[in-house]
Write an enzyme that holds these catalytic residues in place. Structure first.
Site, mmCIF file in Angstrom:
data_model
loop_
_atom_site.group_PDB
_atom_site.id
_atom_site.type_symbol
_atom_site.label_atom_id
_atom_site.label_comp_id
_atom_site.label_asym_id
_atom_site.label_seq_id
_atom_site.Cartn_x
_atom_site.Cartn_y
_atom_site.Cartn_z
ATOM 1 N N GLY A 46 0.827 -1.195 0.000
ATOM 2 C CA GLY A 46 0.000 0.000 0.000
ATOM 3 C C GLY A 46 0.859 1.241 0.000
ATOM 4 O O GLY A 46 2.042 1.191 0.373
ATOM 5 N N GLN A 51 2.906 10.049 1.216
ATOM 6 C CA GLN A 51 4.215 9.387 1.191
ATOM 7 C C GLN A 51 5.041 9.788 -0.020
ATOM 8 O O GLN A 51 6.261 9.630 -0.017
ATOM 9 C CB GLN A 51 4.058 7.858 1.229
ATOM 10 C CG GLN A 51 3.536 7.348 2.568
ATOM 11 C CD GLN A 51 3.448 5.847 2.575
ATOM 12 O OE1 GLN A 51 2.475 5.281 2.096
ATOM 13 N NE2 GLN A 51 4.465 5.182 3.089
ATOM 14 N N CYS A 89 6.374 0.004 6.988
ATOM 15 C CA CYS A 89 5.943 1.166 6.208
ATOM 16 C C CYS A 89 7.095 1.571 5.299
ATOM 17 O O CYS A 89 8.245 1.614 5.743
ATOM 18 C CB CYS A 89 5.586 2.305 7.153
ATOM 19 S SG CYS A 89 5.066 3.811 6.327
ATOM 20 N N LEU A 90 6.780 1.875 4.046
ATOM 21 C CA LEU A 90 7.828 2.288 3.108
ATOM 22 C C LEU A 90 8.497 3.581 3.556
ATOM 23 O O LEU A 90 9.614 3.873 3.133
ATOM 24 C CB LEU A 90 7.246 2.436 1.698
ATOM 25 C CG LEU A 90 6.689 1.145 1.091
ATOM 26 C CD1 LEU A 90 6.077 1.427 -0.271
ATOM 27 C CD2 LEU A 90 7.751 0.073 0.981
ATOM 28 N N HIS A 131 -3.945 1.261 7.892
ATOM 29 C CA HIS A 131 -2.620 1.890 7.864
ATOM 30 C C HIS A 131 -2.597 3.044 6.855
ATOM 31 O O HIS A 131 -2.118 4.139 7.157
ATOM 32 C CB HIS A 131 -1.590 0.810 7.505
ATOM 33 C CG HIS A 131 -0.183 1.289 7.393
ATOM 34 N ND1 HIS A 131 0.811 0.867 8.250
ATOM 35 C CD2 HIS A 131 0.409 2.143 6.521
ATOM 36 C CE1 HIS A 131 1.958 1.458 7.905
ATOM 37 N NE2 HIS A 131 1.742 2.223 6.850
ATOM 38 N N GLU A 132 -3.142 2.790 5.651
ATOM 39 C CA GLU A 132 -3.105 3.825 4.607
ATOM 40 C C GLU A 132 -4.051 4.980 4.938
ATOM 41 O O GLU A 132 -3.711 6.149 4.696
ATOM 42 C CB GLU A 132 -3.439 3.233 3.240
ATOM 43 C CG GLU A 132 -2.508 2.131 2.756
ATOM 44 C CD GLU A 132 -1.033 2.455 2.870
ATOM 45 O OE1 GLU A 132 -0.669 3.645 2.784
ATOM 46 O OE2 GLU A 132 -0.234 1.526 3.065
ATOM 47 N N HIS A 135 -2.447 7.373 7.225
ATOM 48 C CA HIS A 135 -1.506 8.304 6.568
ATOM 49 C C HIS A 135 -2.207 9.589 6.133
ATOM 50 O O HIS A 135 -1.621 10.671 6.185
ATOM 51 C CB HIS A 135 -0.883 7.657 5.329
ATOM 52 C CG HIS A 135 0.347 6.841 5.595
ATOM 53 N ND1 HIS A 135 1.468 7.365 6.187
ATOM 54 C CD2 HIS A 135 0.642 5.541 5.322
ATOM 55 C CE1 HIS A 135 2.406 6.414 6.279
ATOM 56 N NE2 HIS A 135 1.930 5.298 5.768
HETATM 57 ZN ZN ZN Z 1 2.906 3.525 5.719
#
Ligand code: ZN
Length: 163
Positions: A46, A51, A89-90, A131-132, A135
């Site tokens: 995701g 991000q 998380c990226l 999670h997304e 963000h």
């Molecule tokens: Zn993340």
């Protein structure tokens, strides 16, 4: 289509509440294509627009590697149960941590044609949706970790569940 630079923890973009998308534009379509490219390139499941530095309420999710969801202005409308699992998380490379999420989530969003739809998810998909969506409200999973952040296994594969 292009791979965009993923902002890392500490970048204030990641702690900012994003604005809704009011109208689809070529610019936003291009952003979504780039977000998908960037997510796949990083083996993530995701990615949220902040991000990649864009403060808009857009997320892409793909927990299978072949079935991407694009959620614009997503709103979680129902949750059930609980699950505790490792998340990554990226924007927090090399780290994982345990987070409690709902076991089941129903989210309402717009698709790329700005048509409303609902998506239900359990397990990894439920976690990815939460999670997304976090963000988009400037919330990093690191603020929800139970205990300490840990080093991720070195051999990162698709199922490391980086979001
Ligand atoms: Zn993340």
């Amino acid at each position: 289509m292009a791979i965009r630079n993923v902002r890392k923890i500490g970048d204030e973009t990641l702690e900012t509440v994003c604005r809704p998308v009011k109208k689809m534009t070529d610019h936003i379509q291009e952003l979504i294509d780039d977000m998908l490219d960037t997510m796949y390139d990083a083996n993530g499941v995701g990615l949220a627009a902040p991000q990649v530095g864009v403060l808009r309420r857009i997320v892409v999710i793909d927990v299978t590697g072949e079935d991407p969801y694009v959620l614009i202005n997503p709103e979680i409308v129902e949750t059930q149960g609980e699950q505790e699992c490792y998340e990554g998380c990226l924007s927090v490379p090399g780290k994982v941590g345990v987070v409690t999420r709902p076991a089941y989530v129903k989210v309402r969003a717009l698709n790329r044609d700005m048509e409303e739809f609902e998506l239900e998810g359990e397990e990894l998909l439920a976690r990815a949706i939460c999670h997304e969506c976090d963000h988009l409200d400037g919330i990093m999973y690191t603020t929800k970790v139970i205990g300490e952040l840990e080093d991720a296994p070195l051999n990162t594969e698709k199922d490391d569940e980086e979001e």
